[in-house]
Enzyme design. Structure first.
Site, PDB file in Angstrom:
ATOM      1  N   GLU A 242      26.667  13.113 -25.305  1.00  0.00           N
ATOM      2  CA  GLU A 242      27.052  11.924 -24.530  1.00  0.00           C
ATOM      3  C   GLU A 242      27.640  10.879 -25.167  1.00  0.00           C
ATOM      4  O   GLU A 242      27.437   9.624 -24.938  1.00  0.00           O
ATOM      5  CB  GLU A 242      26.195  11.372 -23.598  1.00  0.00           C
ATOM      6  CG  GLU A 242      24.877  11.046 -24.177  1.00  0.00           C
ATOM      7  CD  GLU A 242      23.602  10.590 -23.318  1.00  0.00           C
ATOM      8  OE1 GLU A 242      23.990   9.744 -22.468  1.00  0.00           O
ATOM      9  OE2 GLU A 242      22.668  10.971 -23.237  1.00  0.00           O
TER      10      GLU A 242
ATOM     11  N   HIS B  46      20.399  13.405 -26.592  1.00  0.00           N
ATOM     12  CA  HIS B  46      18.736  13.260 -26.861  1.00  0.00           C
ATOM     13  C   HIS B  46      18.294  14.826 -26.624  1.00  0.00           C
ATOM     14  O   HIS B  46      18.871  15.381 -25.752  1.00  0.00           O
ATOM     15  CB  HIS B  46      18.210  12.321 -25.862  1.00  0.00           C
ATOM     16  CG  HIS B  46      18.567  12.374 -24.601  1.00  0.00           C
ATOM     17  ND1 HIS B  46      18.117  13.011 -23.671  1.00  0.00           N
ATOM     18  CD2 HIS B  46      19.649  11.571 -24.148  1.00  0.00           C
ATOM     19  CE1 HIS B  46      18.766  12.858 -22.308  1.00  0.00           C
ATOM     20  NE2 HIS B  46      19.804  11.689 -22.745  1.00  0.00           N
TER      21      HIS B  46
ATOM     22  N   ASP C 249      26.693   9.466 -13.548  1.00  0.00           N
ATOM     23  CA  ASP C 249      25.653  10.002 -14.602  1.00  0.00           C
ATOM     24  C   ASP C 249      24.559  10.303 -13.694  1.00  0.00           C
ATOM     25  O   ASP C 249      23.700   9.365 -13.013  1.00  0.00           O
ATOM     26  CB  ASP C 249      25.214   8.980 -15.610  1.00  0.00           C
ATOM     27  CG  ASP C 249      24.330   9.501 -16.636  1.00  0.00           C
ATOM     28  OD1 ASP C 249      23.728  10.493 -16.343  1.00  0.00           O
ATOM     29  OD2 ASP C 249      24.061   8.951 -17.566  1.00  0.00           O
TER      30      ASP C 249
ATOM     31  N   ARG D  79      32.146   7.574 -20.272  1.00  0.00           N
ATOM     32  CA  ARG D  79      31.248   8.386 -20.951  1.00  0.00           C
ATOM     33  C   ARG D  79      31.042  10.002 -20.446  1.00  0.00           C
ATOM     34  O   ARG D  79      31.586  10.307 -19.250  1.00  0.00           O
ATOM     35  CB  ARG D  79      29.715   7.915 -20.532  1.00  0.00           C
ATOM     36  CG  ARG D  79      28.648   8.754 -21.073  1.00  0.00           C
ATOM     37  CD  ARG D  79      27.464   7.998 -21.348  1.00  0.00           C
ATOM     38  NE  ARG D  79      26.743   7.915 -20.287  1.00  0.00           N
ATOM     39  CZ  ARG D  79      26.501   6.811 -19.715  1.00  0.00           C
ATOM     40  NH1 ARG D  79      27.109   5.589 -20.151  1.00  0.00           N
ATOM     41  NH2 ARG D  79      26.099   6.683 -18.351  1.00  0.00           N
TER      42      ARG D  79
ATOM     43  N   ASP E 283       0.828  -1.314   0.282  1.00  0.00           N
ATOM     44  CA  ASP E 283      -0.161   0.150  -0.006  1.00  0.00           C
ATOM     45  C   ASP E 283       0.852   0.971  -0.030  1.00  0.00           C
ATOM     46  O   ASP E 283       0.260   2.403   0.305  1.00  0.00           O
ATOM     47  CB  ASP E 283      -1.082  -0.094   1.160  1.00  0.00           C
ATOM     48  CG  ASP E 283      -0.080  -0.076   2.836  1.00  0.00           C
ATOM     49  OD1 ASP E 283       0.979  -0.353   2.470  1.00  0.00           O
ATOM     50  OD2 ASP E 283      -0.821   0.050   3.575  1.00  0.00           O
TER      51      ASP E 283
ATOM     52  N   HIS F 220      25.142   3.278 -27.911  1.00  0.00           N
ATOM     53  CA  HIS F 220      23.868   4.242 -27.840  1.00  0.00           C
ATOM     54  C   HIS F 220      24.096   5.494 -28.853  1.00  0.00           C
ATOM     55  O   HIS F 220      24.913   5.573 -29.449  1.00  0.00           O
ATOM     56  CB  HIS F 220      23.848   4.692 -26.365  1.00  0.00           C
ATOM     57  CG  HIS F 220      24.697   5.206 -25.719  1.00  0.00           C
ATOM     58  ND1 HIS F 220      25.285   6.548 -26.058  1.00  0.00           N
ATOM     59  CD2 HIS F 220      25.845   4.622 -24.723  1.00  0.00           C
ATOM     60  CE1 HIS F 220      26.371   7.019 -25.380  1.00  0.00           C
ATOM     61  NE2 HIS F 220      26.785   5.644 -24.522  1.00  0.00           N
TER      62      HIS F 220
HETATM   63  N1  GLY Z   1      21.098   9.291 -17.884  1.00  0.00           N
HETATM   64  C1  GLY Z   1      20.330   8.774 -19.026  1.00  0.00           C
HETATM   65  C2  GLY Z   1      20.861   9.183 -20.256  1.00  0.00           C
HETATM   66  O1  GLY Z   1      21.958   9.564 -20.219  1.00  0.00           O
HETATM   67  O2  GLY Z   1      20.329   9.306 -21.323  1.00  0.00           O
HETATM   68 MN    MN Z   2      21.669  11.509 -21.345  1.00  0.00          MN
HETATM   69 MN    MN Z   3      23.005  10.593 -18.538  1.00  0.00          MN
END
Ligand code: GLY
Ligand code: MN
Ligand code: MN
Length: 440
Positions: A383, A353, A259, A405, A38, A349
């Site tokens: 990134e 974005h 990150d 990264r 709950d 990746h």
């Molecule tokens: N922290 C998620 C990304 O870098 O897209």
């Molecule tokens: Mn990101």
């Molecule tokens: Mn990120």
């Protein structure tokens, strides 16, 4: 409401004018999510509803009716209720929906099933997001069916459902000055947290100590908290893209990838730094770090209105492939590596974005079959990363576990770009200067 009422009013006007007379738009609140038994997660409003109304409560529905003589903006809200409010917090109620949030008309939520079909019966098209949760979608479909049932007799009633994203997400993609101010604040708070983390890491400390320091720095500055679970990934954990376990003890000789981004007044930041747990990068760590940094700087350098999103990815890819070839981590020709995507095990990746109310903010990356051109007012992350694991065929064990990264938040401005997160060290000499003075 975290912005002045006229900002929401202006947004609704633009959206209402864009969908035009004859349309209706329905924006339900986010669902409350159960964490366990709950206990619920802290509620966070759906961003489309929040963008248009600033209304923060669960259970609500915003109905927009362009051209309606008196009721273009209708809110359905949970009513004032002394007992419920004692348990779960204050509500604006119907009075607040009108008085504070500027609705032209408001009803308690128990009127949804009666009132919405009545309003929709006079409309031709219903704007409703096609990717919303089943709960609301089933309900909205019922309202639409009910509203169109009278069409054979009346000649009115909805005959089409349209996704509002093409209008609303195009608006969200281009940030207003008030939004940029909030993103700047989110980034400034995040910069403080990254500075604190870079100064505090020491061999023997556990990843969660640093996570706690970061999240504490966010909250004490008035951020809602992290915009996504904070990643503190040391050693080979840095090669796991969404690592959140954060329970490993860090060792001298490791790199740590952090990150982390604060969410302030609904707006997100998203920043990554990678640095040594000890004082210095090893030679191999330095090789990979320099390569990622070189790609990141080259991509940022390109950012200005008119440049296409895919050009940024291609620029990063060209540099990363060339660097991986020089380090003999990849072999073969550039064409073959690109064609067969042999770089994917190292860099899997995208280059970045959109950033805004969502971390991965709304807005298509392709328009009319072409990669989207950047415009002033857009905010995006940059990134690139390189992740070396034992899963990469023929990769020598001396490379295993290095993950790097580097991620910054960048605003597109008329004559180029502004790196909003520029204050956080990322050159090797800057990082080693901070690490040289860190505790041990
Ligand atoms: N922290 C998620 C990304 O870098 O897209
Ligand atoms: Mn990101
Ligand atoms: Mn990120």
């Amino acid at each position: 409401m975290t912005l002045p009422a006229e900002v929401y009013e202006r947004r609704r006007r633009r959206f209402l004018d864009a969908i035009g007379d004859g349309a209706a738009a329905i924006f339900p609140a986010a669902l409350e999510a159960v964490r366990s038994n709950d206990v619920e997660y802290r509620f966070r409003q759906h961003n489309d509803l929040y963008y248009l109304t600033g209304f923060p409560e669960a259970g609500a529905v915003c109905l927009l009716l362009p051209g309606h003589p008196k009721e273009e903006y209708v809110l359905f809200v949970r009513p004032r209720d002394a007992e419920r409010e004692t348990w779960t917090g204050r509500r604006a109620g119907v009075e607040g929906a009108i008085g504070t949030f500027g609705a032209a008309m408001a009803y308690p939520v128990d009127k949804l099933d009666e009132k919405i079909p009545e309003y929709l019966a006079e409309r031709e098209r219903v704007y409703y997001a096609l990717d919303r949760d089943e709960h609301w979608t089933q309900r909205v479909l019922r309202w639409i069916r009910q509203a169109r049932a009278s069409r054979p007799r009346t000649g009115t009633g909805p005959t089409a459902i349209v996704d509002p994203g093409e209008i609303l997400h195009e608006m969200r993609l281009r940030k207003e000055p008030e939004e940029i101010a909030h993103i700047r604040r989110a980034v400034a708070i995040t910069a403080d947290a990254h500075h604190a983390a870079m100064a505090a890491v020491r061999p023997g400390c556990t990843e969660f100590e640093i996570e706690a320091l970061i999240d504490y720095t966010f909250r004490r500055a008035g951020a809602a908290g992290p915009a996504y679970p904070t990643i503190v990934a040391s050693g080979s954990n840095a090669t796991v893209l969404h690592y959140t376990t954060n329970d490993r003890v860090m060792n001298d000789g490791d790199l740590v990838l952090i990150d982390a981004g604060a969410e302030y007044a609904g707006y997100c930041s998203d920043i990554t730094r990678t640095f040594p747990v000890g004082r210095r990068f090893s030679a191999r760590q330095q090789d990979i770090y320099e390569l990622v940094l070189c790609a990141q700087l080259a991509v940022i350098e390109q950012i200005r209105p008119g440049v296409r999103y895919d050009e940024l990815y291609q620029r990063a890819l060209a540099i990363l492939i060339e660097g991986l070839l020089a380090l003999r981590l990849l072999t073969g020709s550039v064409d073959e590596i690109r064609e067969k995507e042999l770089f994917k095990p190292y860099f899997m990746h995208r280059i970045g974005h959109w950033l805004g109310l969502d971390v991965h903010d709304m807005g298509d990356y392709k328009v009319g079959g072409e990669s989207r051109a950047l415009e002033a007012g857009m905010v995006l992350t940059v990134e690139p990363g390189v992740y070396l694991t034992e899963h990469i065929e023929d990769l020598g064990p001396e490379w295993w576990g290095i993950g790097v990264r580097i991620e910054d938040d960048v605003l597109v401005i008329p004559d180029g770009h502004e790196v909003l997160s520029a204050a956080i060290p990322k050159r090797i000499d800057e990082i080693e200067a901070v690490r040289g003075g860190a505790p041990r």
